[in-house]
Design an enzyme around this catalytic site. Structure first.
Site, PDB file in Angstrom:
ATOM      1  N   ARG A  63       0.801  -1.228   0.000  1.00 40.83           N
ATOM      2  CA  ARG A  63       0.000   0.000   0.000  1.00 40.83           C
ATOM      3  C   ARG A  63       0.832   1.276   0.000  1.00 40.83           C
ATOM      4  NH1 ARG A  63      -2.993  -2.545   3.802  1.00 40.83           N
ATOM      5  NH2 ARG A  63      -1.175  -3.867   3.654  1.00 40.83           N
ATOM      6  N   THR A  64       1.957   1.293   0.686  1.00 37.79           N
ATOM      7  CA  THR A  64       2.709   2.550   0.754  1.00 37.79           C
ATOM      8  C   THR A  64       3.219   2.930  -0.639  1.00 37.79           C
ATOM      9  OG1 THR A  64       3.347   2.066   3.022  1.00 37.79           O
ATOM     10  CG2 THR A  64       4.647   3.736   1.889  1.00 37.79           C
ATOM     11  N   LYS A  91      24.041  -5.130  -7.511  1.00 38.35           N
ATOM     12  CA  LYS A  91      25.357  -5.416  -8.109  1.00 38.35           C
ATOM     13  C   LYS A  91      26.467  -4.748  -7.305  1.00 38.35           C
ATOM     14  CE  LYS A  91      23.386  -5.570 -12.761  1.00 38.35           C
ATOM     15  NZ  LYS A  91      23.344  -4.894 -14.056  1.00 38.35           N
ATOM     16  N   ARG A 113      12.341   3.347   0.915  1.00 36.07           N
ATOM     17  CA  ARG A 113      12.158   2.432   2.055  1.00 36.07           C
ATOM     18  C   ARG A 113      13.412   1.573   2.136  1.00 36.07           C
ATOM     19  NH1 ARG A 113       6.846  -1.006   3.443  1.00 36.07           N
ATOM     20  NH2 ARG A 113       6.302   1.059   4.206  1.00 36.07           N
ATOM     21  N   HIS A 141       8.498   6.146  10.130  1.00 41.72           N
ATOM     22  CA  HIS A 141       7.656   6.008   8.933  1.00 41.72           C
ATOM     23  C   HIS A 141       6.731   7.236   8.938  1.00 41.72           C
ATOM     24  CE1 HIS A 141       5.371   4.460   5.731  1.00 41.72           C
ATOM     25  NE2 HIS A 141       5.039   3.265   6.181  1.00 41.72           N
TER      26      HIS A 141
HETATM   27  C1  NCD Z   1       4.021  -0.711   8.079  1.00 41.29           C
HETATM   28  C2  NCD Z   1       5.481  -0.687   7.733  1.00 41.29           C
HETATM   29  O1  NCD Z   1       5.909  -1.108   6.658  1.00 41.29           O
HETATM   30  O2  NCD Z   1       6.219  -0.219   8.585  1.00 41.29           O
HETATM   31  N1  NCD Z   1       3.143  -0.842   7.004  1.00 41.29           N
HETATM   32  C3  NCD Z   1       2.839   0.203   6.197  1.00 41.29           C
HETATM   33  O3  NCD Z   1       3.652   0.989   5.798  1.00 41.29           O
HETATM   34  N2  NCD Z   1       1.532   0.332   5.870  1.00 41.29           N
HETATM   35  C4  NCD Z   1       3.712  -1.657   9.158  1.00 41.29           C
HETATM   36  C5  NCD Z   1       3.914  -3.126   8.902  1.00 41.29           C
HETATM   37  O4  NCD Z   1       4.571  -3.537   7.946  1.00 41.29           O
HETATM   38  O5  NCD Z   1       3.406  -3.902   9.721  1.00 41.29           O
END
Ligand code: NCD
Length: 318
Positions: A63-64, A91, A113, A141
């Site tokens: 989703r992110t 690489k 990320r 986050h």
């Molecule tokens: C979270 C994450 O990746 O930190 N999820 C997200 O971004 N919606 C929490 C999780 O992975 O449980």
């Protein structure tokens, strides 16, 4: 709009810890405007016309990543997704070299990320592009926390005097940390609830109440936020998921016992049904889990836009 406050927003969004309450409110106000914009069917903004937005994800996400992509599209940007496992990073290229190449490609905003805490801050110091942290290890986050704040404000009107119970894996959760820092800045109180093995070292210095009994933790809560037990970050799972569910899961019975039926139920996803929250609680009428996803798009549009404006203003004042 909000000129006095907006000065504090920089070209990067790395974490909530270094933002003021005013910065957070600036992001939330901008997100309200963005939500109004994309709620009108077919209305697309041209704010990012001609701009390039790219994701650089070293960890899984559904989703992110899609939320940032949808946000970039609503702003009229060109969007590209760099999958780190399929890129030169695998690489042996360093993160800084990857970043410099993204600059050379004239990417305006990089959304990253990464499994290491501090990775987004490192990248931001070495590139011209705006860097938005979409999760760095267990550290922060920020856009998830901002969308959580947006959802809380939408449902409760304000933060002052409100109590948020965060129930789940606090130790490995960047969502927990960003929420804990931000909610307290905004005037809310936070209770965390987890077995000792899922509480981080030094939790007593986070300014939160610590509760090992889930019924006590959610008593007087205005918001109950479930967090996933992050198996992928743990060497050993203690307790097992079955034990966690038995002793800590937020169930309808526990909500009744705590007289917390008026609380809203939140979760950043992905949810493990019947572990951190029972299925019945996930699907109940006070659950805001899906509205959170919708609000995430508005918040990410606001973050893309305000960080970009900050970068342009800095360039202009040089
Ligand atoms: C979270 C994450 O990746 O930190 N999820 C997200 O971004 N919606 C929490 C999780 O992975 O449980």
């Amino acid at each position: 709009m909000h000129n006095a406050l907006k000065k504090m927003i920089t070209k990067d969004l790395i974490g909530i810890k270094n933002l003021s309450a005013g910065d957070i409110e600036t992001y939330l106000s901008a997100a309200y405007e963005m939500k109004a914009l994309f709620s009108k069917t077919g209305k697309k903004s041209e704010l990012f016309a001609g701009k390039n937005v790219s994701t650089l994800f070293f960890e899984n996400s559904t989703r992110t990543r899609v939320s940032f992509e949808v946000a970039a599209n609503y702003l009229g940007a060109h969007f590209s997704a760099m999958n780190a496992s399929a890129s030169s990073v695998s690489k042996g290229e360093t993160l800084i070299d990857t970043g410099k190449n993204l600059d050379a490609l004239r990417i305006d905003t990089v959304i990253m990320r990464h499994p290491m805490a501090g990775a987004a801050a490192l990248l931001s110091k070495n590139v011209q592009a705006s860097v938005i942290n979409a999760g760095d290890g267990a550290a922060e986050h920020p856009t998830q926390a901002l969308l959580d704040f947006f959802t809380i404000k939408e449902h409760l009107g304000s933060f002052k005097g409100k109590r948020v119970a965060i129930c789940g894996d606090i130790k490995y959760s960047r969502v927990a940390r960003s929420n804990i820092w931000g909610l307290q800045k905004l005037g809310a109180s936070v209770t965390v609830c987890a077995p000792f093995t899922l509480l981080p070292c030094g939790i007593e210095n986070f300014g939160v109440d610590i509760e090992l009994n889930p019924v006590k933790a959610i008593t007087k809560a205005d918001v109950i936020m479930g967090l996933r037990v992050q198996l992928e970050r743990q060497e050993k799972t203690l307790p097992s998921l079955a034990e966690y569910a038995k002793f800590f899961s937020i169930t309808a019975e526990r909500i009744q016992a705590a007289k917390a039926t008026k609380a809203i139920i939140m979760h950043p996803g992905p949810v493990n049904r019947n572990v951190e929250l029972s299925s019945e609680v996930i699907d109940c009428s006070s659950s805001t889990i899906l509205p959170q996803v919708t609000n995430g798009v508005a918040v990410r549009m606001a973050v893309l836009n305000l960080t970009n404006e900050a970068k342009l203003n800095k360039g202009a004042s040089k």
